[in-house]
Design a protein around this motif. Structure first.
Motif, short mmCIF file in Angstrom:
data_model
loop_
_atom_site.label_atom_id
_atom_site.label_comp_id
_atom_site.label_asym_id
_atom_site.label_seq_id
_atom_site.Cartn_x
_atom_site.Cartn_y
_atom_site.Cartn_z
N GLY A 238 0.83 -1.21 0.00
CA GLY A 238 0.00 0.00 0.00
C GLY A 238 0.86 1.25 0.00
N GLY A 239 0.36 2.29 0.65
CA GLY A 239 1.12 3.54 0.75
C GLY A 239 0.41 4.70 0.07
N HIS A 240 1.06 5.85 0.16
CA HIS A 240 0.46 7.09 -0.33
C HIS A 240 0.58 7.19 -1.85
N ALA A 241 -0.53 7.54 -2.49
CA ALA A 241 -0.58 7.56 -3.95
C ALA A 241 0.33 8.62 -4.56
N LEU A 282 -14.86 -7.57 -6.86
CA LEU A 282 -13.46 -7.10 -6.80
C LEU A 282 -13.48 -5.93 -5.82
N LEU A 284 -11.24 -3.37 -3.14
CA LEU A 284 -9.92 -2.85 -2.80
C LEU A 284 -9.91 -2.30 -1.38
N PRO A 286 -7.34 0.17 1.17
CA PRO A 286 -8.44 0.77 1.93
C PRO A 286 -9.53 1.41 1.07
N GLY A 287 -9.35 1.48 -0.21
CA GLY A 287 -10.41 2.03 -1.04
C GLY A 287 -10.50 3.55 -0.98
N ALA A 288 -9.36 4.22 -1.08
CA ALA A 288 -9.33 5.68 -1.11
C ALA A 288 -8.58 6.11 -2.36
N ILE A 289 -9.00 7.22 -2.94
CA ILE A 289 -8.41 7.62 -4.23
C ILE A 289 -6.91 7.91 -4.10
N ASN A 290 -6.47 8.33 -2.91
CA ASN A 290 -5.06 8.69 -2.75
C ASN A 290 -4.27 7.64 -1.99
N SER A 291 -4.72 6.39 -2.08
CA SER A 291 -4.04 5.32 -1.37
C SER A 291 -3.81 4.16 -2.32
N ILE A 292 -2.60 3.67 -2.40
CA ILE A 292 -2.32 2.48 -3.20
C ILE A 292 -2.99 1.29 -2.52
N PRO A 293 -3.77 0.49 -3.25
CA PRO A 293 -4.44 -0.65 -2.60
C PRO A 293 -3.42 -1.60 -1.96
#
Ligand SMILES: [Mn+2]
Ligand SMILES: [Mn+2]
Ligand SMILES: [Mn+2]
Ligand SMILES: [Mn+2]
Lengths: 426, 426
Positions: A238-241, A282, A284, A286-293
């Motif tokens: 994961g991590g910050h997009a 399908l 994902l 955490p399911g946030a636009i600015n978070s890598i799944p």
């Protein structure tokens, strides 16, 4: 006293009444009309069950329920000690689906009994209508839950005592909230005794386009395709997009996207029109636009009328999932085969009864394969089985546009009534 | 009376107290520890805001809030009529994230004020701490909502009066449930007057691995990368996973999977390490294992320090989406650019103040780019801007493993305090 055969030559179906019941039942839904959402053991499911039990009672059937909520409506024949002839289907509906799938085989069966009663027919063997619990896998991930248990699945009985839904509600708590599974933890009480039924017949919409396209009234099912269901979880860091650069990523969502496309590829590689595969779920995290799944969950359904060919697709999907972990640096934290059932063949005797009934009613018919699976797949393990298909609009199912005409439903009810009558005299 | 410079040479940070506050604030979460989930205007957000306002009061700041819940804590200087020097960050947290993102820049700023007060320093210009509303786009899809409004975005003020969340709750109703937007429909009251601030500085964890890997204490941000956010919806016919044969499908989920992989491809094609792109949200409808997806919703985040290169990626993503509709027979029912902001440059004067402070404190530092965006991106439109980065564990952010050491936070607070002091005297 009527001679069965002559009275059965003119079967009177209250087709408009059946349509009204289908419309009324569709109102027990957790999504707005025309869609239907009716999930196992929810309030709407409980209300819909009450509606069906009431209709069974009005038809003069004696009603009982088992510990998971399979509902049985029985008409004792002249020889009530004989093995019964059974029919039935389901009334649960996946989210945002339609009002005919399953329901035609439950309300249509009650109307078939009413038809037989109106005609003055009296069965020799008892006739029994079954409303199966949770044909759809929506809530606990297990399709044909009720019929699978009826067929004696020890592994399911064990698994269910530990199963939870996505809200972490246990199967037993959910069942209790709907009034079932009181004082009972052992689900093997649901298993049918050997020889309970001499035959089982299910009336269902085709869920495919063939009958409508060819202008044929009745499909006589000779086999049910073999379904397999898989659950797959990928995990990455994961991590910050914005902050994590592309070479440093192991994106679980992209792993899932790749596997979804691989499912399609492996299905097409089979070379057979009868092989299908679908990624219907399908998710994902955490399911946030600015978070890598960091996690991706996918559920795969693949079916074929050839068990070996389907198992080959499952194996290829597994190989692709492993290859993706290597190329993307993700972890395959789950790859489980939820079920991988063999196909079922209809009984020669039941096919013959359905064919004779159709011919006597002057309806066109066609022998066909069911590509969707049904409770009949499991009833075939404990009883001679057959299925009656009727046409549906464009083959649509599992969506609000699902539709069957009053005329086609009426034909289906007549064939069912006459088939039950014939089987009850054997 | 202290001579500012001599008293500021030994700044005493209560680092353990700051850590305790960070831990206490993290308990206001809708997911279990160590993860943090704190979404705009939820009960947990309201409790967390109260916690911060209380700390501001204890630090002797006068507290006010604007109509969307930006919170301002002010320390009047010797010349209160001068434009203030501001600092601040956010405390909202995306689902299942960590406790340092944003929070270090809010609680650290309060501690920086306490440090200055303990040292006997008295500012000339007022110092002001800002807690920005909804830096994260979680609830209404708009990142940096509070700072964007402060910077005077008319288009956002108009859009917000009609915006709803995924539960169909309007922005204004949500704000009112948290005690804001009373009697007010016009959000332009939030806009800052020109010249309100002479400088704005934000303290933040790096959210990248560079400072930790290179063993450097302080990052001095010279520019913030330019983010763009896209929403894309595909639609197909859906249908039953068993009954619809592969050639007859137009699977919206597979269209989305293809686009997700295309995003990655187009980002990598830019050839620059600074281009990133992420699909953090991918949702299928109806979301059942035995249903072909009839709708797929995906949200895409792409960023670069070069605006033109990033816009080129956005254009390629659009072309791919169109190509996918042709090859898969799906409909592109939405392709919208939610925001496509230009990058921001730090002010030379603020950079100089941060550099001097770091040098005076004998801390190692490095000029760097922020690849994540921040409220500073929007504050740069109305004020000279700068950012102070501190190292964080492995560059992790937006997940529970996010971590900054007490020593690194203490260094960041010192640099912030000294920078604010310097800017307040200019
Ligand atoms: Mn179904
Ligand atoms: Mn069905
Ligand atoms: Mn963040
Ligand atoms: Mn932040």
């Amino acid at each position: 006293i009527h001679e069965p055969h002559s009275s059965l030559s003119s079967l009177l179906v209250d087709a408009q009444g059946l349509q009204n019941q289908i419309d009324e039942l569709s109102a027990f839904s957790d999504s707005p009309a025309p869609s239907v959402t009716r999930v196992l053991y929810t309030d709407k499911d409980v209300l819909a069950r009450r509606y069906v039990k009431n209709l069974m009672g009005l038809a003069g059937l004696s009603v009982r329920e088992d510990t998971v909520g399979n509902i049985f409506g029985r008409w004792d024949g002249n020889e009530p000690e004989l093995a019964a002839v059974a029919t039935g289907s389901h009334i649960d509906a996946i989210p945002y689906s339609g009002k005919y799938d399953g329901v035609v085989g439950v309300l249509g069966a009650i109307e078939a009994i009413n038809v037989l009663k109106r005609s003055g027919f009296k069965p020799k063997r008892p006739l029994e209508i079954i409303l199966f619990t949770s044909e759809e896998p929506t809530r606990f991930g297990i399709g044909c839950l009720g019929s699978r248990l009826l067929s004696g699945s020890e592994s399911l009985a064990n698994a269910l005592s530990k199963a939870t839904d996505s809200q972490n509600i246990s199967f037993l708590d959910a069942a209790r909230s709907a009034g079932y599974a009181k004082d009972v933890d052992d689900l093997s009480s649901v298993f049918l005794k050997k020889g309970t039924y001499s035959a089982f017949v299910e009336l269902h919409i085709e869920q495919g386009p063939i009958l409508e396209a060819e202008g044929i009234s009745i499909g006589i099912v000779t086999a049910i395709a073999a379904p397999a269901s898989l659950k797959v979880d990928f995990e990455g860091n994961g991590g910050h997009a914005g902050a994590v650069l592309m070479p440093n990523r192991n994106d679980a969502g992209l792993a899932a996207a790749e596997l979804a496309l691989a499912v399609e590829k492996h299905v097409l590689e089979s070379g057979s029109i009868d092989t299908v595969g679908t990624v219907g779920i399908l998710e994902l995290h955490p399911g946030a636009i600015n978070s890598i799944p960091s996690k991706a969950h996918i559920e795969i359904d693949t079916r074929d009328i050839d068990e070996e060919r389907r198992n080959n697709v499952v194996e290829k999907i597994h190989q692709s999932a492993i290859r993706i972990t290597e190329t993307r640096g993700v972890k395959l934290s789950e790859f489980s085969i939820i079920n991988q059932d063999p196909p079922a063949l209809s009984s020669e005797a039941v096919i013959k009864a359905m064919e004779t009934a159709t011919r006597e009613l002057n309806l066109t018919s066609k022998l066909m394969i069911s590509r969707a699976y049904h409770d009949s797949l499991f009833m075939a393990r404990v009883s001679p089985m057959g299925m009656i298909f009727i046409p549906c609009y464009k083959g649509y199912s599992h969506k609000p546009e699902e539709f069957a005409s009053i005329q086609d439903m009426s034909n289906g009810v007549k064939v069912l009534a006459l088939t039950l009558a014939k089987l009850s005299l054997e």
